[in-house]
Design an enzyme around this catalytic site. Structure first.
Site, PDB file in Angstrom:
ATOM      1  CG  HIS A 142     126.614 -52.694 -83.979  1.00  0.00           C
ATOM      2  ND1 HIS A 142     126.319 -51.443 -82.583  1.00  0.00           N
ATOM      3  CD2 HIS A 142     126.793 -51.443 -84.545  1.00  0.00           C
ATOM      4  CE1 HIS A 142     126.153 -50.172 -83.098  1.00  0.00           C
ATOM      5  NE2 HIS A 142     126.313 -50.312 -84.048  1.00  0.00           N
ATOM      6  CD  GLU A 143     126.627 -51.894 -88.230  1.00  0.00           C
ATOM      7  OE1 GLU A 143     125.758 -51.735 -89.097  1.00  0.00           O
ATOM      8  OE2 GLU A 143     127.941 -52.170 -87.796  1.00  0.00           O
TER       9      GLU A 143
ATOM     10  CG  HIS B  80     122.328 -49.475 -86.817  1.00  0.00           C
ATOM     11  ND1 HIS B  80     122.310 -48.159 -85.867  1.00  0.00           N
ATOM     12  CD2 HIS B  80     124.000 -49.585 -86.703  1.00  0.00           C
ATOM     13  CE1 HIS B  80     123.504 -47.914 -85.186  1.00  0.00           C
ATOM     14  NE2 HIS B  80     124.479 -48.364 -85.877  1.00  0.00           N
TER      15      HIS B  80
ATOM     16  CG  HIS C  13     115.297 -48.513 -90.650  1.00  0.00           C
ATOM     17  ND1 HIS C  13     115.199 -49.030 -92.564  1.00  0.00           N
ATOM     18  CD2 HIS C  13     113.977 -47.960 -91.614  1.00  0.00           C
ATOM     19  CE1 HIS C  13     114.516 -48.285 -93.469  1.00  0.00           C
ATOM     20  NE2 HIS C  13     114.082 -47.661 -92.394  1.00  0.00           N
TER      21      HIS C  13
END
Length: 225
Positions: free
Chosen positions: A94-95, A98, A102
């Site tokens: 999940h991280e 991100h 980006h």
């Protein structure tokens, strides 16, 4: 009314946090194929998506995982970084979702990042401005509207965060399935863990939106209660 809203939001927050913690603890006991740790999963997901300028680091605490776009670092909590569980894999992916947002220029993430300095400023003074606005509503009515504008920025930030988090989870689950790290048994566990994590942002957004409407009602009604 504000007290009722606060009680409801607090109750929902407690429920969601309790479910999130219990799910994480449960799925932290389920190993993933290959014995990959959360750090391994993160580095592999970044590499397979062609991202070589993002590092993976360990940070203290539990459920303190986050991606910092300013430093391009995926920060994983200690319980995720070194764990070989499906819970750790889901959080790490999940991280990294991100980080992919980006790198790909995902619009909602760009908007949220642009709002950070504004929200940081607003958060420091908004409660004082609203309090003064309520006390002086009959003398200086524009003050409360200024406070409402500041609070609206924090509400907007909460609302923009929702698609950012949901999209990151979708990217995470899709990659976990594609890579084979999640199988037919652990797929549902990864989805469930990330679902409860997303609910924390939903509750925060609903609470912020309801509070914003309350302050607008005070400004329109000219009431002090």
């Amino acid at each position: 009314m504000i007290y009722v809203i606060s009680i409801v939001v607090m109750a929902l927050s407690w429920l969601v946090q309790h479910m999130l913690t219990s799910r994480f603890q449960k799925y932290s006991r389920i190993p993933v194929a290959g014995g990959l740790t959360g750090a391994d999963v993160a580095r592999r997901m970044l590499a397979e998506n062609g991202i070589d300028d993002v590092t993976v680091s360990s940070v203290p605490g539990q459920l303190t995982d986050h991606y910092n776009p300013a430093t391009k670092v995926v920060n994983l909590s200690e319980s995720v970084y070194g764990s070989c569980s499906i819970a750790a894999a889901a959080v790490a992916a999940h991280e990294c979702g991100h980080a992919l947002q980006h790198a790909r220029g995902y619009a909602p993430l760009k908007l949220r990042s642009a709002l950070v300095p504004v929200v940081s400023f607003a958060s420091n003074i908004v409660m004082w401005v609203l309090l003064a606005g309520i006390l002086l509503i009959n003398v200086f009515p524009s003050l409360i509207w200024f406070g409402i504008g500041l609070f609206a920025m924090t509400t907007l930030f909460s609302l923009v965060t929702l698609p950012v988090e949901i999209n990151a989870s979708r990217r995470a689950v899709a990659w976990l399935d594609y890579s084979g790290i999640a199988d037919y048994e652990t797929h549902g566990m990864a989805v469930d863990a990330l679902k409860w994590a997303a609910y924390t942002y939903v509750v925060a957004a609903l609470g912020s939106l309801a509070t914003l409407f309350y302050y607008v009602a005070i400004a329109l009604g000219g009431r002090r209660d």
